[in-house]
Design an enzyme around this catalytic site. Structure first.
Site, PDB file in Angstrom:
ATOM      1  N   GLU A  42       0.509  -1.087   0.597  1.00 38.69           N
ATOM      2  CA  GLU A  42       0.274  -0.110  -0.056  1.00 38.69           C
ATOM      3  C   GLU A  42       1.266   0.911  -0.131  1.00 38.69           C
ATOM      4  O   GLU A  42       1.507   1.173   0.954  1.00 38.69           O
ATOM      5  CB  GLU A  42      -0.951   0.193   1.282  1.00 38.69           C
ATOM      6  CG  GLU A  42      -2.145   1.249   1.579  1.00 38.69           C
ATOM      7  CD  GLU A  42      -2.246   1.698   2.994  1.00 38.69           C
ATOM      8  OE1 GLU A  42      -3.934   1.640   3.052  1.00 38.69           O
ATOM      9  OE2 GLU A  42      -1.876   0.656   4.072  1.00 38.69           O
ATOM     10  N   LYS A 113     -10.059   2.264  -1.749  1.00 37.69           N
ATOM     11  CA  LYS A 113      -9.942   1.463  -0.218  1.00 37.69           C
ATOM     12  C   LYS A 113     -11.879   2.413   0.207  1.00 37.69           C
ATOM     13  O   LYS A 113     -11.557   3.334   0.690  1.00 37.69           O
ATOM     14  CB  LYS A 113      -8.770   2.443   0.448  1.00 37.69           C
ATOM     15  CG  LYS A 113      -8.716   1.621   1.650  1.00 37.69           C
ATOM     16  CD  LYS A 113      -7.639   2.067   2.077  1.00 37.69           C
ATOM     17  CE  LYS A 113      -7.258   1.923   3.538  1.00 37.69           C
ATOM     18  NZ  LYS A 113      -6.175   1.817   4.099  1.00 37.69           N
ATOM     19  N   CYS A 154      -5.186  -2.033   3.684  1.00 38.72           N
ATOM     20  CA  CYS A 154      -4.685  -2.428   4.590  1.00 38.72           C
ATOM     21  C   CYS A 154      -6.481  -2.626   5.708  1.00 38.72           C
ATOM     22  O   CYS A 154      -6.617  -3.627   6.937  1.00 38.72           O
ATOM     23  CB  CYS A 154      -4.044  -0.788   4.529  1.00 38.72           C
ATOM     24  SG  CYS A 154      -2.823  -1.060   6.695  1.00 38.72           S
TER      25      CYS A 154
END
Length: 265
Positions: A42, A113, A154
């Site tokens: 990421e 995300k 994440c």
């Protein structure tokens, strides 16, 4: 399929060109070692814990970094998950966006995300949230579908409902990219196994290492099989982690132990 997780040391003191060059070199090395699917971490270019440079370093989806990732996938003849980049849209919004390219340079998937970290600070304050769970078919050279892949980034890992939705969309493999803090390493390791076990899917998780804005990253990229067994795990140092995925093992596991059919909605 042989996969490679390129656990980069994210040193934000380097310039962008040098950082891109280093990442591309590592992808080429992984491909030369036989990897067919390569994954980066990421925000390996932008950094995940210092939002100040993001407006200046963010790029459109067809910007320089996306072009370089596309060309690298083609040059190496692989599927390349480019980790994530700071994306800037024409209206000025920023997203934490993942791009996956195939060996022909086609964009297989783009994922913004959904769950932003920071509790109203940092990423949560600066980045906009995506709203589309994303899966894509991974195909063989003869264009037959090998498996269906879901994407996450994440902090998404902490939200099991997202991963159940990916399963409902057909996911048998999860590709997760992260810059996860070292001080929560045991959360990382536990949650990776939990997502694999509860969804009976492979979890392929590539994390950054090094230090970002004073925050030490965890490393410990890992590949977990659908029974929850750790097939491969890195330490906290920069490395490339390899593992072999047997896509037939997912339906076999789900048939042998059919827990997913007992879900109540």
């Amino acid at each position: 399929m042989k996969v490679a997780l390129v656990q980069l040391d994210v040193d934000l003191d380097r310039d962008l060109a040098a950082t891109r060059e280093s990442a591309v070199a590592k992808v080429h090395e992984a491909a030369e070692d036989g990897a067919e699917l390569v994954v980066l971490p990421e925000l390996w270019l932008n950094g995940a814990f210092d939002p100040e440079p993001w407006p200046a370093t963010a790029e459109p989806l067809h910007g320089e970094t996306a072009r370089l990732l596309r060309e690298t996938a083609m040059d190496c003849g692989i599927v390349l998950h480019g980790g994530s980049i700071a994306e800037r849209t024409p209206d000025g919004r920023l997203f934490n966006t993942s791009l996956v390219f195939d060996a022909e340079g086609e964009l297989l998937a783009g994922y913004r995300k959904i769950y932003r970290f920071g509790f109203d600070q940092g990423e949560a304050a600066v980045m906009s949230a995506g709203d589309h769970p994303t899966v894509f078919p991974l195909r063989d050279i003869d264009d037959s579908v090998l498996t269906t892949v879901g994407l996450a980034t994440c902090y998404d890992l902490r939200f099991p409902e997202l991963h159940r939705e990916l399963v409902d969309l057909g996911a048998e493999v999860l590709l997760l990219v992260a810059s996860w803090p070292e001080r929560r390493l045991e959360h990382w390791r536990t949650l990776l196994r939990a997502r694999a076990i509860e969804n009976q899917m492979y979890v392929v998780a590539c994390a950054a290492t090094g230090t970002q804005a004073g925050m030490r990253m965890s490393g410990h990229s890992a590949v977990i099989d659908p029974w929850g067994e750790v097939l491969a795990e890195a330490d906290a140092e920069p490395t490339t982690l390899f593992a072999d995925l047997d896509f037939a093992y997912v339906p076999k596991t789900r048939e042998r132990f059919p827990v997913l059919r007992d879900r109540r909605r």
